[in-house]
Design a protein around this motif. Sequence first.
Motif, PDB file in Angstrom:
ATOM      1  N   HIS A   1       0.841  -1.208   0.000  1.00 26.44           N
ATOM      2  CA  HIS A   1       0.000   0.000   0.000  1.00 26.44           C
ATOM      3  C   HIS A   1       0.872   1.253   0.000  1.00 26.44           C
ATOM      4  N   ALA A   2       1.822   1.272  -0.938  1.00 26.16           N
ATOM      5  CA  ALA A   2       2.834   2.320  -0.966  1.00 26.16           C
ATOM      6  C   ALA A   2       2.324   3.654  -1.482  1.00 26.16           C
ATOM      7  N   SER A   3       1.276   3.644  -2.314  1.00 26.38           N
ATOM      8  CA  SER A   3       0.953   4.817  -3.125  1.00 26.38           C
ATOM      9  C   SER A   3      -0.535   5.146  -3.080  1.00 26.38           C
ATOM     10  N   ASN A   4      -0.834   6.434  -3.227  1.00 26.36           N
ATOM     11  CA  ASN A   4      -2.229   6.864  -3.377  1.00 26.36           C
ATOM     12  C   ASN A   4      -2.540   7.252  -4.824  1.00 26.36           C
ATOM     13  N   VAL A   5      -1.723   6.792  -5.765  1.00 25.32           N
ATOM     14  CA  VAL A   5      -1.904   7.096  -7.185  1.00 25.32           C
ATOM     15  C   VAL A   5      -3.151   6.404  -7.724  1.00 25.32           C
ATOM     16  N   VAL A   6      -3.928   7.140  -8.505  1.00 25.72           N
ATOM     17  CA  VAL A   6      -5.030   6.564  -9.272  1.00 25.72           C
ATOM     18  C   VAL A   6      -4.603   6.607 -10.731  1.00 25.72           C
ATOM     19  N   PRO A   7      -4.383   5.460 -11.364  1.00 25.15           N
ATOM     20  CA  PRO A   7      -3.910   5.456 -12.755  1.00 25.15           C
ATOM     21  C   PRO A   7      -4.890   6.172 -13.679  1.00 25.15           C
ATOM     22  N   PRO A   8      -4.403   6.723 -14.784  1.00 24.76           N
ATOM     23  CA  PRO A   8      -5.267   7.508 -15.678  1.00 24.76           C
ATOM     24  C   PRO A   8      -6.403   6.702 -16.295  1.00 24.76           C
ATOM     25  N   PHE A   9      -6.256   5.373 -16.348  1.00 20.30           N
ATOM     26  CA  PHE A   9      -7.309   4.554 -16.949  1.00 20.30           C
ATOM     27  C   PHE A   9      -8.406   4.175 -15.950  1.00 20.30           C
ATOM     28  N   VAL A  10      -8.302   4.671 -14.727  1.00 22.09           N
ATOM     29  CA  VAL A  10      -9.347   4.468 -13.722  1.00 22.09           C
ATOM     30  C   VAL A  10      -9.969   5.822 -13.408  1.00 22.09           C
ATOM     31  N   GLY A  11     -11.165   6.038 -13.896  1.00 21.68           N
ATOM     32  CA  GLY A  11     -11.868   7.296 -13.623  1.00 21.68           C
ATOM     33  C   GLY A  11     -11.114   8.525 -14.053  1.00 21.68           C
ATOM     34  N   ASN A  12     -10.314   8.399 -15.126  1.00 20.43           N
ATOM     35  CA  ASN A  12      -9.454   9.510 -15.555  1.00 20.43           C
ATOM     36  C   ASN A  12      -8.561  10.007 -14.426  1.00 20.43           C
TER      37      ASN A  12
ATOM     38  N   ARG B   1     -13.409  -4.804 -12.849  1.00 19.64           N
ATOM     39  CA  ARG B   1     -12.579  -5.489 -11.862  1.00 19.64           C
ATOM     40  C   ARG B   1     -11.445  -6.244 -12.563  1.00 19.64           C
ATOM     41  N   GLU B   2     -11.758  -6.951 -13.636  1.00 21.70           N
ATOM     42  CA  GLU B   2     -10.753  -7.694 -14.383  1.00 21.70           C
ATOM     43  C   GLU B   2      -9.722  -6.750 -15.010  1.00 21.70           C
ATOM     44  N   ARG B   3     -10.179  -5.592 -15.478  1.00 19.95           N
ATOM     45  CA  ARG B   3      -9.265  -4.622 -16.078  1.00 19.95           C
ATOM     46  C   ARG B   3      -8.254  -4.121 -15.039  1.00 19.95           C
ATOM     47  N   ARG B   4      -8.713  -3.864 -13.826  1.00 22.32           N
ATOM     48  CA  ARG B   4      -7.812  -3.413 -12.775  1.00 22.32           C
ATOM     49  C   ARG B   4      -6.874  -4.539 -12.324  1.00 22.32           C
ATOM     50  N   LEU B   5      -7.374  -5.754 -12.306  1.00 20.48           N
ATOM     51  CA  LEU B   5      -6.508  -6.888 -12.005  1.00 20.48           C
ATOM     52  C   LEU B   5      -5.378  -6.993 -13.037  1.00 20.48           C
ATOM     53  N   ALA B   6      -5.752  -6.893 -14.299  1.00 23.57           N
ATOM     54  CA  ALA B   6      -4.785  -7.085 -15.388  1.00 23.57           C
ATOM     55  C   ALA B   6      -3.772  -5.952 -15.473  1.00 23.57           C
ATOM     56  N   ARG B   7      -4.176  -4.743 -15.164  1.00 26.40           N
ATOM     57  CA  ARG B   7      -3.297  -3.600 -15.393  1.00 26.40           C
ATOM     58  C   ARG B   7      -2.569  -3.122 -14.138  1.00 26.40           C
ATOM     59  N   CYS B   8      -3.031  -3.531 -12.965  1.00 28.39           N
ATOM     60  CA  CYS B   8      -2.402  -3.099 -11.708  1.00 28.39           C
ATOM     61  C   CYS B   8      -1.958  -4.278 -10.855  1.00 28.39           C
ATOM     62  N   TYR B   9      -2.908  -5.055 -10.411  1.00 24.03           N
ATOM     63  CA  TYR B   9      -2.688  -6.107  -9.423  1.00 24.03           C
ATOM     64  C   TYR B   9      -1.706  -7.176  -9.912  1.00 24.03           C
ATOM     65  N   ARG B  10      -1.978  -7.767 -11.065  1.00 21.26           N
ATOM     66  CA  ARG B  10      -1.148  -8.887 -11.536  1.00 21.26           C
ATOM     67  C   ARG B  10       0.276  -8.468 -11.907  1.00 21.26           C
ATOM     68  N   PRO B  11       0.485  -7.323 -12.545  1.00 21.00           N
ATOM     69  CA  PRO B  11       1.872  -6.915 -12.794  1.00 21.00           C
ATOM     70  C   PRO B  11       2.678  -6.706 -11.512  1.00 21.00           C
ATOM     71  N   TYR B  12       2.043  -6.135 -10.496  1.00 16.48           N
ATOM     72  CA  TYR B  12       2.732  -5.955  -9.214  1.00 16.48           C
ATOM     73  C   TYR B  12       3.124  -7.307  -8.634  1.00 16.48           C
ATOM     74  N   HIS B  13       2.181  -8.229  -8.601  1.00 23.04           N
ATOM     75  CA  HIS B  13       2.488  -9.541  -8.037  1.00 23.04           C
ATOM     76  C   HIS B  13       3.483 -10.311  -8.898  1.00 23.04           C
ATOM     77  N   GLY B  14       3.467 -10.083 -10.194  1.00 23.24           N
ATOM     78  CA  GLY B  14       4.458 -10.701 -11.057  1.00 23.24           C
ATOM     79  C   GLY B  14       5.858 -10.224 -10.735  1.00 23.24           C
TER      80      GLY B  14
END
Length: 246
Positions: A23-34, A111-124
């Motif tokens: 939980h390092a960051s409070n960044v909201v990526p541009p592809f989530v709600g702009n 939910r799947e889009r956020r998994l693919a673009r945020c969650y899974r790359p971090y865990h990878g």
Amino acid sequence: MTYSPFITEGVNRPGRWLITCDHASNVVPPFVGNGDLGLPAADMQRHIAYDPGALALCKLLGERLNAPVVASNFSRLVIDPNRGEDDPTLVMQLYDGTIIPANRHVDAAERERRLARCYRPYHGALAELAARRPDTVLVSVHSFTPQLRGRAPRPWEVGILQPEAERFSPHLIATLQAPGDLCVGINEPYTGYLPGDTIDTHGTKMGRPNTLIELRNDLIADDAGQQLWADRLATSLSQALIASGL
């Protein structure tokens, strides 16, 4: 600039430790709600959006332990990397009394889009660094707020979360308790086992020694506090590892 869902430092450092910050960051990526979850800026600076002080502490701890650091680069309110993919709190709609507007109508596709673009790359990235040597010790660093809204103040300066039968954490607890100057929570302020969380996925299930450290965020709110705790934790972790014989 190209967005990356994770941050790494010291990937070539040879130490056994791997320092993680979910939980390092409070960044909201541009592809989530702009880039906007619909919350006031003040709320995005609160613990509901990230763990204040944790990333800076992790970087200092990595330096002291000569170990790599991997951290998320998205708010826990976008998607929580410290949850299993099937966890109902993976995308929070309400946190500590605050409604998250952009999450109220999140469907399976989003939910799947956020998994693919945020969650899974971090865990990878985390999995790759953890596998760089066979004797990795995983240290996950978090911070907690001194008091949730409407709740009693939390008495602990530091908490150690550990699953049942974990081999390393009991030695760290004993090392932190030994001087007698800290209120050390054992599985406080949260439970020590959450199926599918970072420690479970990359530590326990892989047979790696591990620990999850929760620091009260007012203690690491500035550089002086971060430096102090980096020194203390580096010493305590090293002493605990020797005591464990792992």
